[in-house]
Design a protein around this motif. Sequence first.
Motif, PDB file in Angstrom:
ATOM      1  N   UNK A 141       0.849  -1.203   0.000  1.00 34.43           N
ATOM      2  CA  UNK A 141       0.000   0.000   0.000  1.00 34.43           C
ATOM      3  C   UNK A 141       0.878   1.243   0.000  1.00 34.43           C
ATOM      4  N   UNK A 142       1.911   1.244   0.828  1.00 36.27           N
ATOM      5  CA  UNK A 142       2.776   2.412   0.932  1.00 36.27           C
ATOM      6  C   UNK A 142       3.631   2.591  -0.328  1.00 36.27           C
ATOM      7  N   UNK A 143       4.223   1.514  -0.803  1.00 39.22           N
ATOM      8  CA  UNK A 143       5.118   1.595  -1.970  1.00 39.22           C
ATOM      9  C   UNK A 143       4.368   2.030  -3.233  1.00 39.22           C
ATOM     10  N   UNK A 144       3.130   1.555  -3.387  1.00 36.25           N
ATOM     11  CA  UNK A 144       2.346   1.856  -4.589  1.00 36.25           C
ATOM     12  C   UNK A 144       1.417   3.057  -4.412  1.00 36.25           C
ATOM     13  N   UNK A 145       1.489   3.722  -3.242  1.00 39.60           N
ATOM     14  CA  UNK A 145       0.661   4.909  -2.956  1.00 39.60           C
ATOM     15  C   UNK A 145      -0.825   4.610  -3.132  1.00 39.60           C
TER      16      UNK A 145
ATOM     17  N   UNK B 258      18.061  -2.934   3.461  1.00 38.84           N
ATOM     18  CA  UNK B 258      16.776  -2.467   3.989  1.00 38.84           C
ATOM     19  C   UNK B 258      16.834  -2.444   5.513  1.00 38.84           C
ATOM     20  N   UNK B 259      15.934  -1.688   6.089  1.00 38.52           N
ATOM     21  CA  UNK B 259      15.894  -1.531   7.547  1.00 38.52           C
ATOM     22  C   UNK B 259      15.415  -2.814   8.222  1.00 38.52           C
ATOM     23  N   UNK B 260      15.978  -3.079   9.385  1.00 32.65           N
ATOM     24  CA  UNK B 260      15.518  -4.201  10.192  1.00 32.65           C
ATOM     25  C   UNK B 260      14.388  -3.699  11.086  1.00 32.65           C
ATOM     26  N   UNK B 261      13.291  -3.326  10.447  1.00 34.61           N
ATOM     27  CA  UNK B 261      12.147  -2.738  11.144  1.00 34.61           C
ATOM     28  C   UNK B 261      10.906  -2.982  10.300  1.00 34.61           C
ATOM     29  N   UNK B 262       9.757  -2.813  10.931  1.00 39.02           N
ATOM     30  CA  UNK B 262       8.502  -2.932  10.211  1.00 39.02           C
ATOM     31  C   UNK B 262       8.259  -1.692   9.360  1.00 39.02           C
ATOM     32  N   UNK B 263       7.061  -1.604   8.815  1.00 32.13           N
ATOM     33  CA  UNK B 263       6.665  -0.460   8.002  1.00 32.13           C
ATOM     34  C   UNK B 263       6.165   0.644   8.935  1.00 32.13           C
ATOM     35  N   UNK B 264       6.732   1.829   8.807  1.00 36.93           N
ATOM     36  CA  UNK B 264       6.276   2.981   9.586  1.00 36.93           C
ATOM     37  C   UNK B 264       5.112   3.617   8.839  1.00 36.93           C
ATOM     38  N   UNK B 265       3.986   3.820   9.508  1.00 37.73           N
ATOM     39  CA  UNK B 265       2.825   4.394   8.814  1.00 37.73           C
ATOM     40  C   UNK B 265       3.076   5.836   8.378  1.00 37.73           C
ATOM     41  N   UNK B 266       2.285   6.291   7.435  1.00 39.14           N
ATOM     42  CA  UNK B 266       2.389   7.669   6.952  1.00 39.14           C
ATOM     43  C   UNK B 266       2.016   8.650   8.059  1.00 39.14           C
ATOM     44  N   UNK B 267       1.037   8.280   8.868  1.00 44.05           N
ATOM     45  CA  UNK B 267       0.618   9.085  10.019  1.00 44.05           C
ATOM     46  C   UNK B 267       0.858   8.222  11.254  1.00 44.05           C
ATOM     47  N   UNK B 268       1.916   8.537  11.981  1.00 37.96           N
ATOM     48  CA  UNK B 268       2.273   7.762  13.161  1.00 37.96           C
ATOM     49  C   UNK B 268       1.431   8.203  14.352  1.00 37.96           C
ATOM     50  N   UNK B 269       0.804   7.243  15.023  1.00 36.97           N
ATOM     51  CA  UNK B 269      -0.026   7.517  16.188  1.00 36.97           C
ATOM     52  C   UNK B 269       0.574   6.759  17.364  1.00 36.97           C
TER      53      UNK B 269
END
Length: 98
Positions: free
Chosen positions: A13-17, A63-74
């Motif tokens: 979702x993030x990569x393909x906008x 690549x980062x050793x982390x999950x996907x960071x959301x566009x809006x971090x809560x």
Amino acid sequence: MNSSATFQFAQSVQRLHLGTLVGQPTGGSQRGINGGAFFFLRLPHSGIEMDLPLIGTFPLTAAADAGVTPDVLVKATVGDVASDRDADMEAVMKAMFH
């Protein structure tokens, strides 16, 4: 297995906008997914159980050793949970209507 599927979905979702991700970072690692097929093993004398991944998918670049960071971090708090406040939904509504 669900964790890997949702991680890959969020990444796509993030990569393909295709949308805006709101909430907390996903689990998983951008260094690769080792799901797909597993060999389950139980050691007879100790009773220790483990699963060994048989299929892995790994990126061709670093690549980062982390999950996907959301566009809006809560960052939800214990107080949010205790007061039944949905900080994620509030952030969605704010992004949509402001």
